[in-house]
Design a protein around this motif. Structure first.
Motif, PDB file in Angstrom:
ATOM      1  N   LYS A  86     -15.617 -17.588 -71.409  1.00  0.00           N
ATOM      2  CA  LYS A  86     -17.046 -17.334 -71.573  1.00  0.00           C
ATOM      3  C   LYS A  86     -17.687 -17.016 -70.227  1.00  0.00           C
ATOM      4  CE  LYS A  86     -21.317 -19.686 -73.067  1.00  0.00           C
ATOM      5  NZ  LYS A  86     -21.947 -19.848 -71.737  1.00  0.00           N
ATOM      6  N   GLN A  87     -17.393 -17.824 -69.196  1.00  0.00           N
ATOM      7  CA  GLN A  87     -17.959 -17.594 -67.865  1.00  0.00           C
ATOM      8  C   GLN A  87     -17.552 -16.228 -67.315  1.00  0.00           C
ATOM      9  OE1 GLN A  87     -16.900 -20.834 -65.226  1.00  0.00           O
ATOM     10  NE2 GLN A  87     -17.253 -22.334 -66.846  1.00  0.00           N
ATOM     11  N   ARG A  88     -16.261 -15.910 -67.461  1.00  0.00           N
ATOM     12  CA  ARG A  88     -15.770 -14.643 -66.914  1.00  0.00           C
ATOM     13  C   ARG A  88     -16.396 -13.454 -67.643  1.00  0.00           C
ATOM     14  NH1 ARG A  88     -10.891 -16.302 -64.193  1.00  0.00           N
ATOM     15  NH2 ARG A  88     -11.728 -17.973 -62.885  1.00  0.00           N
ATOM     16  N   LEU A  89     -16.496 -13.550 -68.957  1.00  0.00           N
ATOM     17  CA  LEU A  89     -17.074 -12.454 -69.726  1.00  0.00           C
ATOM     18  C   LEU A  89     -18.564 -12.288 -69.430  1.00  0.00           C
ATOM     19  CD1 LEU A  89     -15.287 -12.765 -73.192  1.00  0.00           C
ATOM     20  CD2 LEU A  89     -15.049 -10.927 -71.515  1.00  0.00           C
ATOM     21  N   GLU A  90     -19.243 -13.396 -69.184  1.00  0.00           N
ATOM     22  CA  GLU A  90     -20.658 -13.305 -68.806  1.00  0.00           C
ATOM     23  C   GLU A  90     -20.816 -12.506 -67.518  1.00  0.00           C
ATOM     24  OE1 GLU A  90     -21.935 -17.323 -68.510  1.00  0.00           O
ATOM     25  OE2 GLU A  90     -22.550 -17.480 -70.613  1.00  0.00           O
ATOM     26  N   LEU A  91     -19.945 -12.773 -66.544  1.00  0.00           N
ATOM     27  CA  LEU A  91     -20.020 -12.068 -65.268  1.00  0.00           C
ATOM     28  C   LEU A  91     -19.648 -10.596 -65.450  1.00  0.00           C
ATOM     29  CD1 LEU A  91     -20.686 -12.398 -62.335  1.00  0.00           C
ATOM     30  CD2 LEU A  91     -18.346 -13.150 -61.897  1.00  0.00           C
ATOM     31  N   VAL A  92     -18.632 -10.333 -66.273  1.00  0.00           N
ATOM     32  CA  VAL A  92     -18.250  -8.948 -66.566  1.00  0.00           C
ATOM     33  C   VAL A  92     -19.430  -8.206 -67.191  1.00  0.00           C
ATOM     34  CG1 VAL A  92     -16.782  -7.477 -68.009  1.00  0.00           C
ATOM     35  CG2 VAL A  92     -15.780  -9.426 -66.810  1.00  0.00           C
ATOM     36  N   LYS A  93     -20.065  -8.841 -68.149  1.00  0.00           N
ATOM     37  CA  LYS A  93     -21.218  -8.231 -68.828  1.00  0.00           C
ATOM     38  C   LYS A  93     -22.340  -7.932 -67.842  1.00  0.00           C
ATOM     39  CE  LYS A  93     -24.440  -9.104 -72.647  1.00  0.00           C
ATOM     40  NZ  LYS A  93     -24.830 -10.062 -73.715  1.00  0.00           N
ATOM     41  N   GLU A  94     -22.626  -8.880 -66.953  1.00  0.00           N
ATOM     42  CA  GLU A  94     -23.679  -8.677 -65.954  1.00  0.00           C
ATOM     43  C   GLU A  94     -23.361  -7.481 -65.062  1.00  0.00           C
ATOM     44  OE1 GLU A  94     -24.323 -12.232 -63.733  1.00  0.00           O
ATOM     45  OE2 GLU A  94     -24.735 -13.450 -65.525  1.00  0.00           O
ATOM     46  N   ARG A  95     -22.109  -7.385 -64.637  1.00  0.00           N
ATOM     47  CA  ARG A  95     -21.732  -6.308 -63.723  1.00  0.00           C
ATOM     48  C   ARG A  95     -21.787  -4.949 -64.411  1.00  0.00           C
ATOM     49  NH1 ARG A  95     -16.715  -9.152 -60.413  1.00  0.00           N
ATOM     50  NH2 ARG A  95     -18.008 -10.677 -59.322  1.00  0.00           N
TER      51      ARG A  95
END
Length: 229
Positions: A86-95
């Motif tokens: 979840k944390q990694r995908l959130e950062l991917v989405k933000e980028r």
């Protein structure tokens, strides 16, 4: 039978603060002969871009914070990896959304790209779905991420980055400095083995060539001795 991402991570040793400290000491040792410091070769923003650990957390880990490691018990371990993905995908989405080009993060396009349902992707984004390896790898391929990055604990991700700095980036800087000292002349290296030599293995070769060039230069610069009558 599919395998969960948390089952793929070794239940034994995960990178600890002591492991990271040892790697940082090796970075220091490699940077010092180049006249550089740790801060010159390790930038938190760049590390974050490669590891998908938030920049603020990268700074904490570099300062000695204990990395979060997955528990051994099955249920807590599952929850750990749900949260991690979840944390990694959130950062991917933000980028993706911050990128100057492109259409931003679309749940529909991602779902179609990895052949998963919208609810499955949504649950992964919200940490409600236990991430299976086939899900994680499909997402990584579609999003053009390094394989395993969505489910690699932060300590292991940072340690892998530091090892790459030690074995590739710092040797490359050293070789470039020696090539400049040689004078940018052509350097021919022959390799007859099955695999190309690692950059670290080439460092002593270029150190030798640079030292030889310094010796030649010093000899040329010596004043001529007057002839004895």
């Amino acid at each position: 039978m599919t395998e969960s991402a948390h089952e793929a991570t070794a239940a034994g040793h995960e990178a600890t603060a002591a492991d990271i400290a040892q790697l940082l000491a090796e970075v220091d040792a490699g940077a010092w002969p180049l006249g550089k410091t740790r801060d010159d070769v390790l930038e938190a923003k760049t590390i974050s871009m490669h590891t998908f650990i938030r920049e603020s957390r990268v700074c904490e880990l570099l300062d000695g914070a204990d990395p979060e490691v997955p528990p051994h018990a099955k249920k807590p371990r599952e929850e750990f990896f749900k949260s991690l993905v979840k944390q990694r995908l959130e950062l991917v989405k933000e980028r993706i959304n911050e990128a100057p080009t492109g259409d931003g993060f679309s749940l529909r396009r991602v779902a179609e790209g990895v052949d998963l349902s919208h609810p499955t992707i949504d649950h992964l984004l919200k940490g409600k779905h236990s991430p299976r390896l086939d899900y994680a790898y499909a997402l990584e391929r579609h999003l053009k991420l390094p394989r395993g990055i969505l489910s690699t604990p932060e300590g292991d991700a940072l340690a892998a980055y530091l090892r790459k700095v030690i074995t590739e980036a710092l040797p490359a800087l050293s070789i470039m400095a020696d090539i400049e000292e040689i004078g940018g002349g052509k350097v021919s290296l022959r390799h007859t083995g099955d695999e190309a030599p690692a950059l670290r293995d080439l460092v002593p070769v270029f150190k030798f060539l640079a030292a030889r060039e310094r010796a030649k230069r010093a000899q040329r610069e010596q004043p001529e001795q007057p002839e004895q009558s």
